[in-house]
Scaffold this active site. Structure first.
Site, PDB file in Angstrom:
ATOM      1  N   SER A  48       0.803  -1.183  -0.041  1.00 36.80           N
ATOM      2  CA  SER A  48       0.025   0.057  -0.027  1.00 36.80           C
ATOM      3  C   SER A  48       1.061   1.183   0.165  1.00 36.80           C
ATOM      4  CB  SER A  48      -0.721  -0.020   1.317  1.00 36.80           C
ATOM      5  OG  SER A  48      -1.587   1.220   1.202  1.00 36.80           O
ATOM      6  N   HIS A 108      -0.759  -0.981  -4.440  1.00 31.95           N
ATOM      7  CA  HIS A 108      -2.280  -0.773  -3.845  1.00 31.95           C
ATOM      8  C   HIS A 108      -2.291   0.946  -3.595  1.00 31.95           C
ATOM      9  CE1 HIS A 108      -6.080  -1.700  -1.921  1.00 31.95           C
ATOM     10  NE2 HIS A 108      -6.102  -0.686  -1.049  1.00 31.95           N
ATOM     11  N   ASP A 134      -4.685   3.819  -2.028  1.00 37.48           N
ATOM     12  CA  ASP A 134      -5.708   4.369  -1.360  1.00 37.48           C
ATOM     13  C   ASP A 134      -6.102   5.704  -1.633  1.00 37.48           C
ATOM     14  OD1 ASP A 134      -6.296   1.937   0.369  1.00 37.48           O
ATOM     15  OD2 ASP A 134      -4.167   2.144   0.986  1.00 37.48           O
ATOM     16  N   MET A 169      -8.754   8.473  -0.311  1.00 38.43           N
ATOM     17  CA  MET A 169      -9.661   8.892   0.440  1.00 38.43           C
ATOM     18  C   MET A 169     -10.192  10.317   0.481  1.00 38.43           C
ATOM     19  SD  MET A 169      -7.491   7.411   3.855  1.00 38.43           S
ATOM     20  CE  MET A 169      -6.820   5.784   3.646  1.00 38.43           C
ATOM     21  N   HIS A 192      -8.057   1.747  -4.870  1.00 44.56           N
ATOM     22  CA  HIS A 192      -8.984   1.515  -3.650  1.00 44.56           C
ATOM     23  C   HIS A 192      -9.636   2.799  -3.413  1.00 44.56           C
ATOM     24  CE1 HIS A 192      -9.898   0.087   0.761  1.00 44.56           C
ATOM     25  NE2 HIS A 192     -11.190   0.332   0.069  1.00 44.56           N
ATOM     26  N   MET A 227     -11.962   4.934  -1.253  1.00 42.52           N
ATOM     27  CA  MET A 227     -12.737   5.351  -0.016  1.00 42.52           C
ATOM     28  C   MET A 227     -13.394   6.669  -0.298  1.00 42.52           C
ATOM     29  SD  MET A 227     -10.248   3.363   2.669  1.00 42.52           S
ATOM     30  CE  MET A 227      -8.711   3.526   1.420  1.00 42.52           C
ATOM     31  N   MET A 236     -12.055  -5.905   3.875  1.00 39.06           N
ATOM     32  CA  MET A 236     -11.378  -4.889   4.558  1.00 39.06           C
ATOM     33  C   MET A 236     -11.177  -5.595   6.201  1.00 39.06           C
ATOM     34  SD  MET A 236     -10.599  -2.244   3.106  1.00 39.06           S
ATOM     35  CE  MET A 236      -9.776  -1.237   4.705  1.00 39.06           C
ATOM     36  N   ASP A 257      -7.084  -6.405   2.981  1.00 37.63           N
ATOM     37  CA  ASP A 257      -6.486  -5.211   3.169  1.00 37.63           C
ATOM     38  C   ASP A 257      -6.650  -4.733   4.534  1.00 37.63           C
ATOM     39  OD1 ASP A 257      -5.239  -2.791   3.423  1.00 37.63           O
ATOM     40  OD2 ASP A 257      -6.852  -1.754   1.847  1.00 37.63           O
TER      41      ASP A 257
END
Length: 216
Positions: free
Chosen positions: A7, A32, A34, A36, A65, A67, A136, A175
């Site tokens: 990540s 990966h 993220d 957000m 990913h 979010m 998750m 994850d």
């Protein structure tokens, strides 16, 4: 074959290009990423400009990913950058099937992520269309959290769900809190793609850690 996706959230952002080269050379299979928005989760990371900026500096496929509360707004933008997996949260989308089809129409693989408190059964009617189910094993929003053991049972449920739907190609990703110890029951349960942030980027020997998570 177990695949590892370090990540980027755990990387040293002052040396990001070097960090990406490091995990690539260490044997990572995916990066990966993220995304957000500070709304769906209580944290703000980065957006498309950063993802676009790093794309030329690594050959690793991007495992995105999101979010965010409005993932559909970003499909075309990330498709143009070159993303392998575009994964959104079940909790944010009232029309999952529509978004899954939109993602695929833009040349990406479609994944759906589930928070620790969201049942796997919520994906029953879209399981046949998915390329990934992301379980998750921490509450999303921050790196470095402890692994939630209940995730192991949810991986088993996800595997049964995909088998029942006749979907042999979708991967099960996990994850949160993954390291060379917590990975063992997760892999035994049927996960094939593991996200590891702190465990990989914080290791003195990143290649050894990736190999340990893959083969322990």
């Amino acid at each position: 074959m177990i695949k590892i996706a370090p990540s980027m959230l755990s990387a040293d952002f002052s040396m990001l290009r070097d960090e990406l080269k490091s995990i690539e050379q260490a044997g990572a299979d995916y990066l990966h990423i993220d995304i957000m928005d500070g709304h769906f989760v209580p944290n703000l990371t980065f957006g498309a400009p950063i993802v676009k900026a790093i794309r030329p500096h690594t050959t690793l496929p991007f495992d995105l990913h999101l979010m965010v509360t409005n993932p559909a707004d970003y499909v075309e933008e990330y498709a143009k950058i070159g993303v392998e997996y575009f994964t959104f949260h079940q909790e944010t989308v009232p029309h999952m099937h529509r978004l899954i089809q939109q993602i695929k129409a833009n040349g990406m693989k479609a994944g759906v992520a589930l928070n620790p408190g969201t049942p796997v059964s919520t994906l029953e009617d879209v399981a046949v269309d998915l390329d990934m189910i992301l379980i998750m094993s921490v509450n999303p929003g921050f790196g470095g959290q402890s692994f939630i053991p209940r995730a192991v049972e949810k991986v088993k449920q996800a595997k049964i769900l995909l088998e029942t739907a006749g979907n042999k190609d979708a991967v099960i990703e996990v994850d949160g809190g993954i390291n060379d110890i917590t990975c063992i029951p997760i892999k035994d349960a049927g996960a094939t793609l593991l996200v590891a942030g702190s465990a990989v980027f914080g290791a003195q020997d990143r290649a050894k850690m990736i190999e340990s998570i893959r083969n322990n």
